[in-house]
Design a protein around this motif. Structure first.
Motif, mmCIF file in Angstrom:
data_model
loop_
_atom_site.group_PDB
_atom_site.id
_atom_site.type_symbol
_atom_site.label_atom_id
_atom_site.label_comp_id
_atom_site.label_asym_id
_atom_site.label_seq_id
_atom_site.Cartn_x
_atom_site.Cartn_y
_atom_site.Cartn_z
ATOM 1 N N GLY A 124 1.002 -1.258 -0.050
ATOM 2 C CA GLY A 124 0.037 -0.014 0.221
ATOM 3 C C GLY A 124 0.990 1.300 0.059
ATOM 4 N N VAL A 125 1.446 1.616 -1.152
ATOM 5 C CA VAL A 125 2.365 2.598 -1.355
ATOM 6 C C VAL A 125 1.385 4.050 -0.871
ATOM 7 C CG1 VAL A 125 3.562 4.269 -2.796
ATOM 8 C CG2 VAL A 125 3.709 1.556 -2.932
ATOM 9 N N ARG A 126 0.076 3.953 -1.440
ATOM 10 C CA ARG A 126 -0.720 5.187 -1.254
ATOM 11 C C ARG A 126 -1.161 5.448 0.363
ATOM 12 N NH1 ARG A 126 -6.093 5.037 -4.113
ATOM 13 N NH2 ARG A 126 -5.953 2.886 -3.551
ATOM 14 N N TYR A 127 -1.076 4.205 0.850
ATOM 15 C CA TYR A 127 -1.390 4.399 2.582
ATOM 16 C C TYR A 127 -0.258 4.996 3.055
ATOM 17 C CZ TYR A 127 -4.739 0.834 0.794
ATOM 18 O OH TYR A 127 -5.847 0.327 0.278
ATOM 19 N N LEU A 128 0.992 4.466 2.643
ATOM 20 C CA LEU A 128 2.269 5.108 3.136
ATOM 21 C C LEU A 128 2.390 6.599 3.271
ATOM 22 C CD1 LEU A 128 4.767 4.461 4.847
ATOM 23 C CD2 LEU A 128 6.113 4.098 2.566
ATOM 24 N N GLU A 129 1.760 7.154 1.771
ATOM 25 C CA GLU A 129 1.928 8.510 1.754
ATOM 26 C C GLU A 129 0.873 9.289 2.490
ATOM 27 O OE1 GLU A 129 1.917 11.263 -2.357
ATOM 28 O OE2 GLU A 129 0.289 9.512 -2.496
ATOM 29 N N LYS A 130 -0.170 8.716 2.742
ATOM 30 C CA LYS A 130 -1.287 9.173 3.602
ATOM 31 C C LYS A 130 -0.645 9.239 5.314
ATOM 32 C CE LYS A 130 -5.462 7.938 1.151
ATOM 33 N NZ LYS A 130 -6.670 7.316 1.180
ATOM 34 N N ALA A 131 0.047 8.260 5.460
ATOM 35 C CA ALA A 131 0.310 7.986 6.943
ATOM 36 C C ALA A 131 1.467 9.128 7.024
ATOM 37 C CB ALA A 131 0.888 6.453 6.970
ATOM 38 N N VAL A 132 2.388 9.136 6.157
ATOM 39 C CA VAL A 132 3.487 10.428 6.440
ATOM 40 C C VAL A 132 2.642 11.726 6.484
ATOM 41 C CG1 VAL A 132 5.518 11.539 5.182
ATOM 42 C CG2 VAL A 132 5.082 8.918 5.189
ATOM 43 N N PHE A 133 1.947 12.052 5.375
ATOM 44 C CA PHE A 133 1.433 13.430 5.353
ATOM 45 C C PHE A 133 0.274 13.960 6.321
ATOM 46 C CE2 PHE A 133 3.712 13.072 1.353
ATOM 47 C CZ PHE A 133 4.198 14.398 1.111
ATOM 48 N N ASN A 134 -0.410 12.909 6.538
ATOM 49 C CA ASN A 134 -1.335 13.062 7.586
ATOM 50 C C ASN A 134 -0.898 12.840 9.118
ATOM 51 O OD1 ASN A 134 -3.050 13.711 5.485
ATOM 52 N ND2 ASN A 134 -3.983 11.732 5.443
ATOM 53 N N LEU A 135 0.314 12.265 9.259
ATOM 54 C CA LEU A 135 0.632 11.515 10.432
ATOM 55 C C LEU A 135 -0.044 10.933 11.186
ATOM 56 C CD1 LEU A 135 2.013 15.101 11.926
ATOM 57 C CD2 LEU A 135 3.328 13.492 10.759
ATOM 58 N N ASP A 136 -0.688 9.832 10.268
ATOM 59 C CA ASP A 136 -1.695 9.067 10.692
ATOM 60 C C ASP A 136 -0.961 7.663 11.010
ATOM 61 O OD1 ASP A 136 -3.819 6.931 10.764
ATOM 62 O OD2 ASP A 136 -4.999 7.956 9.185
ATOM 63 N N TYR A 137 -0.792 7.296 12.170
ATOM 64 C CA TYR A 137 -0.049 5.973 12.877
ATOM 65 C C TYR A 137 -0.853 4.798 12.418
ATOM 66 C CZ TYR A 137 1.959 2.831 16.174
ATOM 67 O OH TYR A 137 2.713 1.986 16.710
ATOM 68 N N GLY A 138 -2.371 5.094 12.343
ATOM 69 C CA GLY A 138 -3.000 3.631 11.899
ATOM 70 C C GLY A 138 -2.811 3.288 10.481
ATOM 71 N N GLN A 139 -2.608 4.265 9.540
ATOM 72 C CA GLN A 139 -2.348 4.026 8.247
ATOM 73 C C GLN A 139 -0.953 3.363 8.039
ATOM 74 O OE1 GLN A 139 -4.044 4.067 5.186
ATOM 75 N NE2 GLN A 139 -5.805 5.553 5.875
#
Length: 633
Positions: A124-139
């Protein structure tokens, strides 16, 4: 009261509770982990059962009699509803823990979403991008977990799965640096589960690797590409492999068996089994179980409403459309990923089984048994890939097009399906019925583990050991060697009947040998033996490696009960080329008729049903398109 359980694994364990009048269920409670018991067996014994190349799956009649044989006094431990990836994963997990398990599927194994996937096993490359930019630990936990499971899937079915390099084009230095750093971080997160390191390629190197890649898109010049690795699979064959592995291990799996109502305890109201109809014979029977697992994918809400007609919806269905193009659209062994299309979505082109699969769309849809792609969705994909290729993209090149329904777990605050997490949800909102929904193909194994853990708590089951599916290879995968096709090519011939009835020998060429080795793994020699000894060595369709022998083998060993089962799920010819599938149908039906003792009326019905099925695959042969787009001569 029902409380959904969202399970996010990877960096930490989630606490799960199903509360209400049914007691408290916590997934932190330890699962019994006994190495062996009187009714259990060692892992090595289980492995040998599944990997035995001479083993035969129990007959449908035997499987049905096992389900019928359960009683209120002597029920199964687990009854699984749904024969997709997750359902078959639950059945395999349950039987490998020493539990008595049955599985019913109203159509064929993998007949729904599990055969209509992107064919990628990805972190899930997209999820990793969301995790980094949204500081989303769940992602971030989702990515960690998916990357771990990606490696497990490939290791447990090496003949059906492999690493695939994917090229991401960059059109300025900012994009180059951005994607290089992002994909290096993807490598870092994968850690020991890394497939191969990502790397940058210059424009010249990129065009050598992907000759059809355009050097200029609009007013933007190609600046190079970044190539990273994910996994690729033959999804329905993996699903069928899970079902057959579970059957070999002792599970009673039955396709074309539909749950029509649940059986409930008259005093407590708890679900204690199901009324089941054999959709092939029309016969109805009761099957009793201590707990029922609902793994019906997009249809899990319909199953839940059999227990409680007022059950709120859990599924937010999303449509994913894919098209298949000739092999010259992409080179063998290299995919193309476009991170952002005109509307911000990801589009890809991947080599798959000798053709090119391109996709995908992501839009809300209605739940139907046979979803069909809309022409505007096909045109969207063609428009998107057209911008990045130096070849004419034509609608007439579309060999097959299909739509699959992603059963995304509902998030009430989400505005569109793309913002909904692909995480999975386990819940028990009716006593005795565990529902597993959401998730993705890559994490099917851990989804099954979580669902079964919940079932063990709910049913107070007594497994002989904990989960062992992390290291359990499916049938055909154990000790498989990528070079095994050479044995087929050297030791077998394809005996073919001519139109005049004469039998002539044919070479077991490399294309056919590789196809058999990758489709059937260590069991491929059994298919080759049928081709040689029963004069079924002819190809079913020109230009494709599928043999007549495969039809007979699948009828005998893979619960292939109809022509559609073969063209869609045992072979993939319907997904690769609807016209070739249509041409192959008469011979496929002829062989199945001999195997299953069909009469002429059944043969005619099979042909009609298969043609209607192929009509839902909007290739250039059966689509209606008059807008003139992508119609280059």
């Amino acid at each position: 009261m029902a409380t959904a359980i969202r399970l996010r694994r990877g960096l930490g364990a989630a606490v799960v509770a199903v509360a209400g009048g049914y007691g408290v269920l916590s997934l932190r409670d330890p699962i019994p982990n006994v190495a062996q018991s009187d009714r259990g067996e060692s892992f090595e014994t289980l492995r040998r059962k599944i990997s035995d190349v001479n083993a035969t799956v129990p007959s449908r009649r035997f499987q049905e009699s096992t389900l019928i044989g359960s009683t209120a006094a002597n029920p199964l431990d687990v009854l699984v509803v749904g024969g997709g990836a997750t359902g078959c994963g639950v059945a395999l997990d349950a039987v490998s823990r020493g539990l008595n398990v049955g599985l019913v599927e109203r159509e064929d194994f993998s007949s729904g979403t599990s055969s209509r996937s992107t064919k990628l096993i990805h972190g899930g490359v997209r999820y990793l991008e969301k995790a980094v930019f949204n500081l989303d630990y769940g992602q971030l936990k989702l990515v960690f977990h998916a990357l771990e499971e990606r490696k497990q899937v490939i290791d447990n079915a090496p003949h059906l799965c492999h690493a695939l390099p994917c090229m991401t084009p960059c059109f300025n230095w900012f994009e180059t640096v951005y994607y290089w750093f992002g994909l290096k971080f993807y490598d870092l997160v994968a850690g020991p589960r890394l497939l191969h390191l990502s790397r940058y390629y210059s424009v010249q190197e990129s065009v050598e690797l992907f000759p059809t890649l355009a050097k200029k898109v609009g007013d933007r010049n190609l600046n190079g590409t970044v190539v990273y690795y994910d996994g690729q699979m033959n999804d329905s064959r993996l699903n069928v492999g899970l079902a057959c592995s579970a059957a070999l291990a002792g599970a009673a799996v039955l396709n074309y068996a539909e749950v029509i109502t649940f059986l409930k305890d008259e005093v407590t109201g708890r679900i204690i089994g199901a009324r089941i109809r054999n959709n092939m014979s029309g016969k109805e029977f009761d099957t009793y179980a201590k707990v029922v697992v609902n793994a019906a994918g997009p249809f899990c809400d319909a199953v839940r409403r059999m227990a409680d007609k007022d059950a709120p919806a859990m599924i937010c269905p999303s449509s994913g459309v894919h098209i298949v193009l000739p092999d010259y659209y992409s080179p063998e062994g290299m995919g193309l990923i476009v991170p952002k299309t005109k509307d911000g979505r990801v589009v890809f082109m991947l080599p798959w089984l000798g053709r090119t699969v391109a996709g995908t769309t992501d839009s809300s849809t209605k739940i139907t048994m046979l979803p069909e792609p809309h022409e505007d969705e096909i045109q969207f994909i063609l428009d998107a890939i057209c911008d990045y290729l130096n070849v004419k993209v034509r609608r007439t090149d579309v060999l097959s097009a299909w739509s699959g329904i992603r059963p995304l777990a509902m998030d009430p605050s989400a505005k569109n399906t793309e913002s909904i997490s692909r995480d999975h949800v386990v819940c028990e909102d009716y006593p005795g019925l565990i529902t597993i929904s959401g998730g993705k193909w890559t994490t099917y194994r851990s989804m099954a583990e979580d669902a079964l853990d919940a079932a063990v708590k709910s049913g107070k089951l007594n497994p002989t050991n904990g989960c062992v599916t992390k290291r359990l290879r499916i049938a055909g995968g154990d000790e498989w060697d990528p070079a095994s096709f050479t044995v087929l090519a050297q030791q077998y011939v394809r005996m073919k009947k001519t139109h005049r009835g004469k039998v002539v020998p044919g070479v077991m060429d490399s294309a056919v040998a590789k196809h058999l080795a990758h489709s059937y793994g260590t069991l491929a020699q059994r298919v080759a033996a049928i081709a040689q000894n029963e004069n079924l060595g002819k190809r079913l369709a020109h230009g494709y490696p599928f043999l007549e022998a495969e039809v007979a083998y699948c009828a005998r060993n893979e619960y292939c009960e109809s022509a559609v089962d073969f063209i869609a799920r045992r072979s993939r010819i319907a997904f690769l080329d609807t016209d070739a599938a249509s041409r192959a149908l008469p011979r496929i039906i002829q062989i199945l008729a001999a195997e299953h003792q069909w009469d002429r009326s059944r043969e005619k019905a099979e042909l009609q049903k298969a043609k209607e099925f192929l009509q839902t695959f909007k290739s250039s042969k059966n689509a209606q398109f008059n807008d003139g787009k992508h119609t280059g001569s």
